[in-house]
Design an enzyme around this catalytic site. Structure first.
Site: not given
Ligand code: ITT
Length: 198
Positions: A9, A68-69, A148, A151, A171
């Site tokens: 990402n 991981d978020t 992204f 957000d 942010k």
């Molecule tokens: P990687 O696993 O390759 O790091 P990913 O986009 O799959 O990338 P995650 O599994 O952590 O990452 O993301 C979970 C979802 O949450 C994904 O749809 C992201 O777009 C969203 N997300 C992650 N961080 C965010 C942020 O700071 N603000 C808004 N949405 C976010």
């Protein structure tokens, strides 16, 4: 000083590189020639972050971290949570994910939510965990073009605008990722893991 960030990402890379400053340069798996998917099949954010970091560490054998978020919405029982990326299907489509959330919250007045970010760092075969969170609420329509993912529909507590209406520096000052990376940076500076004393 260089460190691998086990992510595909680029938005995350941009945010975290700003937080790390000039002293620490992020390298992505793609820059090392790794272009396959990084698996994330865990049931918690920590399991996923660990899995992503281990996957890349095992292949590249240099200090590496993963993030991981999840977005946790009270009225949806904590969903989408660990399934945030694929909430509307395997395409990881942020627009579709937001549409699903807004549809499920249609007519709901209690809209409290939070982002949680777990970072796992692996260095010299040891694993370290850092976590950040930010509370806020899901608004009723998309607002803003910065950032992204979710957000445009997340308004952090105490602010009139969404993350997508803020410059990235703002942010980063209050976000889940900003808080987790702050701890990562403090740890790296203290531990001298990337730059051991001679
Ligand atoms: P990687 O696993 O390759 O790091 P990913 O986009 O799959 O990338 P995650 O599994 O952590 O990452 O993301 C979970 C979802 O949450 C994904 O749809 C992201 O777009 C969203 N997300 C992650 N961080 C965010 C942020 O700071 N603000 C808004 N949405 C976010």
């Amino acid at each position: 000083m260089k460190i691998l960030f086990a992510t595909a990402n680029q938005h995350k890379v941009d945010e975290v590189q700003r937080l790390l400053g000039d002293a620490i340069e992020i390298i992505t798996p793609a820059q090392t020639g790794y272009t396959d998917d990084i698996p994330e099949t865990g049931n918690t954010l920590e399991e996923n972050a660990r899995q992503k970091a281990r996957h890349i560490y095992e292949r590249c054998a240099q200090p590496c971290f993963a993030d991981d978020t999840g977005l946790e919405i009270d009225a949806l029982g904590g969903a989408p949570g660990v399934y945030s990326a694929r909430y509307a299907g395997d395409g990881k489509d942020s627009q579709a994910n937001m549409r699903r959330v807004l549809k499920e919250l249609h007519g709901v007045s209690h809209r409290a939510a939070r982002f949680r970010c777990v970072i796992v760092l692996i260095a010299a075969s040891r694993e370290y965990v850092f976590e950040g969170r930010v509370d806020g609420e899901i608004i009723t329509e998309e607002r803003g073009t910065q950032g992204f993912g979710y957000d445009p529909i997340f308004r952090p507590e105490g602010y009139p605008c969404t993350f997508a209406e803020m410059p990235v520096e703002e942010k980063n000052r209050l976000s889940h990722r900003g808080k987790a990376v702050e701890q990562l940076v403090a740890f790296l500076q203290k531990a001298e893991i990337l730059n051991p004393a001679p």
